[in-house]
Scaffold this motif. Structure first.
Motif, PDB file in Angstrom:
ATOM      1  N   ALA A  73       0.813  -1.217   0.000  1.00  0.00           N
ATOM      2  CA  ALA A  73       0.000   0.000   0.000  1.00  0.00           C
ATOM      3  C   ALA A  73       0.846   1.266   0.000  1.00  0.00           C
ATOM      4  O   ALA A  73       0.482   2.266  -0.622  1.00  0.00           O
ATOM      5  CB  ALA A  73      -0.939   0.006   1.205  1.00  0.00           C
ATOM      6  N   ASP A  74       1.991   1.227   0.710  1.00  0.00           N
ATOM      7  CA  ASP A  74       2.789   2.445   0.845  1.00  0.00           C
ATOM      8  C   ASP A  74       4.201   2.087   1.303  1.00  0.00           C
ATOM      9  O   ASP A  74       4.533   0.918   1.494  1.00  0.00           O
ATOM     10  CB  ASP A  74       2.131   3.419   1.823  1.00  0.00           C
ATOM     11  CG  ASP A  74       1.833   2.811   3.190  1.00  0.00           C
ATOM     12  OD1 ASP A  74       2.510   1.837   3.577  1.00  0.00           O
ATOM     13  OD2 ASP A  74       0.916   3.306   3.869  1.00  0.00           O
ATOM     14  N   LEU A  75       5.031   3.113   1.493  1.00  0.00           N
ATOM     15  CA  LEU A  75       6.419   2.903   1.883  1.00  0.00           C
ATOM     16  C   LEU A  75       6.518   2.225   3.245  1.00  0.00           C
ATOM     17  O   LEU A  75       7.376   1.368   3.449  1.00  0.00           O
ATOM     18  CB  LEU A  75       7.181   4.235   1.882  1.00  0.00           C
ATOM     19  CG  LEU A  75       8.653   4.159   2.266  1.00  0.00           C
ATOM     20  CD1 LEU A  75       9.434   3.256   1.314  1.00  0.00           C
ATOM     21  CD2 LEU A  75       9.263   5.557   2.309  1.00  0.00           C
ATOM     22  N   ASP A  76       5.654   2.599   4.182  1.00  0.00           N
ATOM     23  CA  ASP A  76       5.691   1.965   5.500  1.00  0.00           C
ATOM     24  C   ASP A  76       5.524   0.456   5.390  1.00  0.00           C
ATOM     25  O   ASP A  76       6.277  -0.309   5.994  1.00  0.00           O
ATOM     26  CB  ASP A  76       4.595   2.543   6.410  1.00  0.00           C
ATOM     27  CG  ASP A  76       4.873   3.977   6.840  1.00  0.00           C
ATOM     28  OD1 ASP A  76       6.064   4.341   6.959  1.00  0.00           O
ATOM     29  OD2 ASP A  76       3.906   4.722   7.052  1.00  0.00           O
ATOM     30  N   GLU A  77       4.537   0.014   4.615  1.00  0.00           N
ATOM     31  CA  GLU A  77       4.318  -1.422   4.452  1.00  0.00           C
ATOM     32  C   GLU A  77       5.494  -2.075   3.723  1.00  0.00           C
ATOM     33  O   GLU A  77       5.912  -3.180   4.075  1.00  0.00           O
ATOM     34  CB  GLU A  77       3.018  -1.704   3.708  1.00  0.00           C
ATOM     35  CG  GLU A  77       2.735  -3.194   3.593  1.00  0.00           C
ATOM     36  CD  GLU A  77       1.468  -3.526   2.815  1.00  0.00           C
ATOM     37  OE1 GLU A  77       1.230  -4.737   2.621  1.00  0.00           O
ATOM     38  OE2 GLU A  77       0.739  -2.608   2.381  1.00  0.00           O
ATOM     39  N   ALA A  78       6.036  -1.382   2.737  1.00  0.00           N
ATOM     40  CA  ALA A  78       7.183  -1.931   2.005  1.00  0.00           C
ATOM     41  C   ALA A  78       8.366  -2.149   2.937  1.00  0.00           C
ATOM     42  O   ALA A  78       8.999  -3.212   2.913  1.00  0.00           O
ATOM     43  CB  ALA A  78       7.561  -1.003   0.855  1.00  0.00           C
TER      44      ALA A  78
END
Length: 157
Positions: A73-78
């Motif tokens: 979903a986003d950089l945090d999840e990545a």
């Protein structure tokens, strides 16, 4: 690949993902057939999309031409997913954003982080992993430290 055990391990990993329906193989996913491939340890370049975090293609180190692709979903999840591993040899991030580069290079738990490139390591740059990926470093000035042992001798005459 450079040897039979390496090829066998890669085949087992891809077959396990296939049997567990862990993603869709877009291309490759097998040993090539034909006379040209009888001598050697060949595996077709492989792209697999929709790979879940629990897949062997994510949870184990894959040393071969296999790229598991997972959507986040986003950089945090990545970053969370990349760091949710007992391994940490290398990571790469592909972006034009300076903010993403700063966060990724700070937060990725890997021995080397490439930005907008992958697998290029000049001989003067140390290379090695963290966590359960590798022991020590190769290349660079400090590489010789791994092959030497200091000895202290104190003498009074």
């Amino acid at each position: 690949l450079n040897n039979r055990p390496g090829l066998d391990r890669l085949v087992r990993q891809v077959d396990a993902a296939r049997e567990r329906d862990e993603g869709e193989i877009i291309t490759g996913g097998r040993v090539p057939e034909g006379k040209n491939y009888e001598r050697g340890f060949f595996f077709l370049p492989t792209l697999i999309t929709g790979v879940p975090q629990e897949s062997v293609l994510i949870s184990e180190e894959v040393f071969g031409p296999v790229l598991p692709i997972a959507t986040v979903a986003d950089l945090d999840e990545a970053l969370d997913r990349a760091n949710d591993s007992r391994y940490g040899l290398g990571a790469s991030v592909w972006t034009r954003s300076a903010d993403v580069i700063v966060r990724a290079t700070r937060e990725l738990e890997a021995g080397i982080v490439w930005v907008n490139q992958h697998l290029r390591t000049p001989p003067e740059v140390p290379f090695g992993g963290t966590k359960e990926s590798g022991i020590g470093r190769e290349n660079g000035r400090r590489a010789l430290d791994e092959y030497t042992e200091e000895k202290t001798v104190l003498i009074r005459l």
